[in-house]
Scaffold this motif. Sequence first.
Motif, PDB file in Angstrom:
ATOM      1  N   GLY A  23      55.431  91.487  83.735  1.00 30.82           N
ATOM      2  CA  GLY A  23      54.845  92.667  83.108  1.00 30.82           C
ATOM      3  C   GLY A  23      53.773  92.278  82.117  1.00 30.82           C
ATOM      4  O   GLY A  23      53.358  91.117  82.045  1.00 30.82           O
ATOM      5  N   ASN A  24      53.342  93.270  81.336  1.00 32.07           N
ATOM      6  CA  ASN A  24      52.286  93.061  80.346  1.00 32.07           C
ATOM      7  C   ASN A  24      52.846  93.228  78.943  1.00 32.07           C
ATOM      8  O   ASN A  24      53.692  94.101  78.701  1.00 32.07           O
ATOM      9  N   SER A  47      59.600  87.638  69.277  1.00 31.60           N
ATOM     10  CA  SER A  47      60.038  88.933  69.785  1.00 31.60           C
ATOM     11  C   SER A  47      58.883  89.543  70.562  1.00 31.60           C
ATOM     12  O   SER A  47      57.764  89.630  70.053  1.00 31.60           O
ATOM     13  N   LEU A  48      59.179  89.964  71.783  1.00 29.23           N
ATOM     14  CA  LEU A  48      58.163  90.531  72.653  1.00 29.23           C
ATOM     15  C   LEU A  48      58.580  91.918  73.105  1.00 29.23           C
ATOM     16  O   LEU A  48      59.771  92.210  73.229  1.00 29.23           O
ATOM     17  N   SER A  49      57.595  92.735  73.381  1.00 28.56           N
ATOM     18  CA  SER A  49      57.808  94.005  74.054  1.00 28.56           C
ATOM     19  C   SER A  49      56.981  93.939  75.323  1.00 28.56           C
ATOM     20  O   SER A  49      55.761  93.775  75.268  1.00 28.56           O
ATOM     21  N   VAL A  50      57.655  94.037  76.468  1.00 21.48           N
ATOM     22  CA  VAL A  50      56.995  93.882  77.758  1.00 21.48           C
ATOM     23  C   VAL A  50      57.136  95.185  78.540  1.00 21.48           C
ATOM     24  O   VAL A  50      58.225  95.758  78.613  1.00 21.48           O
ATOM     25  N   THR A  61      48.454  90.751  77.895  1.00 19.09           N
ATOM     26  CA  THR A  61      48.624  89.546  78.705  1.00 19.09           C
ATOM     27  C   THR A  61      49.745  89.759  79.710  1.00 19.09           C
ATOM     28  O   THR A  61      50.831  90.235  79.356  1.00 19.09           O
ATOM     29  N   LYS A  62      49.495  89.396  80.975  1.00 14.91           N
ATOM     30  CA  LYS A  62      50.537  89.477  82.005  1.00 14.91           C
ATOM     31  C   LYS A  62      51.373  88.215  81.938  1.00 14.91           C
ATOM     32  O   LYS A  62      50.838  87.110  81.960  1.00 14.91           O
ATOM     33  N   ILE A  63      52.702  88.392  81.813  1.00 13.41           N
ATOM     34  CA  ILE A  63      53.608  87.255  81.726  1.00 13.41           C
ATOM     35  C   ILE A  63      54.785  87.437  82.678  1.00 13.41           C
ATOM     36  O   ILE A  63      55.127  88.554  83.056  1.00 13.41           O
ATOM     37  N   GLN A  91      56.051  82.363  81.371  1.00 11.30           N
ATOM     38  CA  GLN A  91      54.769  81.839  81.825  1.00 11.30           C
ATOM     39  C   GLN A  91      53.718  82.939  81.738  1.00 11.30           C
ATOM     40  O   GLN A  91      54.007  84.104  82.011  1.00 11.30           O
ATOM     41  N   ILE A  92      52.506  82.537  81.372  1.00  7.29           N
ATOM     42  CA  ILE A  92      51.373  83.472  81.379  1.00  7.29           C
ATOM     43  C   ILE A  92      50.842  83.523  82.794  1.00  7.29           C
ATOM     44  O   ILE A  92      50.576  82.490  83.408  1.00  7.29           O
ATOM     45  N   MET A  93      50.684  84.725  83.322  1.00  9.91           N
ATOM     46  CA  MET A  93      50.247  84.918  84.703  1.00  9.91           C
ATOM     47  C   MET A  93      48.732  85.132  84.808  1.00  9.91           C
ATOM     48  O   MET A  93      48.165  84.959  85.875  1.00  9.91           O
TER      49      MET A  93
END
Length: 142
Positions: A13-14, A32-35, A74-76, A106-108
């Motif tokens: 996702g992004n 902490s991420l929000s995807v 960023t797509k990860i 991983q960064i896509m």
Amino acid sequence: MSKGTINRVFVVGNLARDPEIRVANSGTTIGSLSVATVESRKTQSGWEDQTEWHRVTVFGKSAEFLRDYARKGTKISIEGRLQTRKWQDKDGKDQYTTEIIANDVQIMDRPSENRAAPASAPPASNPAPAQEGDDFDSDIPF
């Protein structure tokens, strides 16, 4: 040990916002991420996007890498496990939060000249000299 069960999550996702990075008292870097993931569904009135929001926690070098190279949008890809935590709000009521504890991130996206370089990266025209034991290239997933 899993006792014959599997708790594994894989999400692509992004980032909904820039990663929030902090350092614990123990010295461990925590991110902490929000995807956001989006699924399109056909309805009677046409196609409709449904966005699902995922809370993700990353640790150590993965958190440091995202701090330096990932930004909102960023797509990860994330591989990890689900974990539910119980906590009490200010009124003493039990609350629950389910999040993904990341094992691999991983960064896509492909590197782009349009993307601004991270603040900690040296300018491209004057790269920092490699130091003994510096294996920077092996950490970059693209």
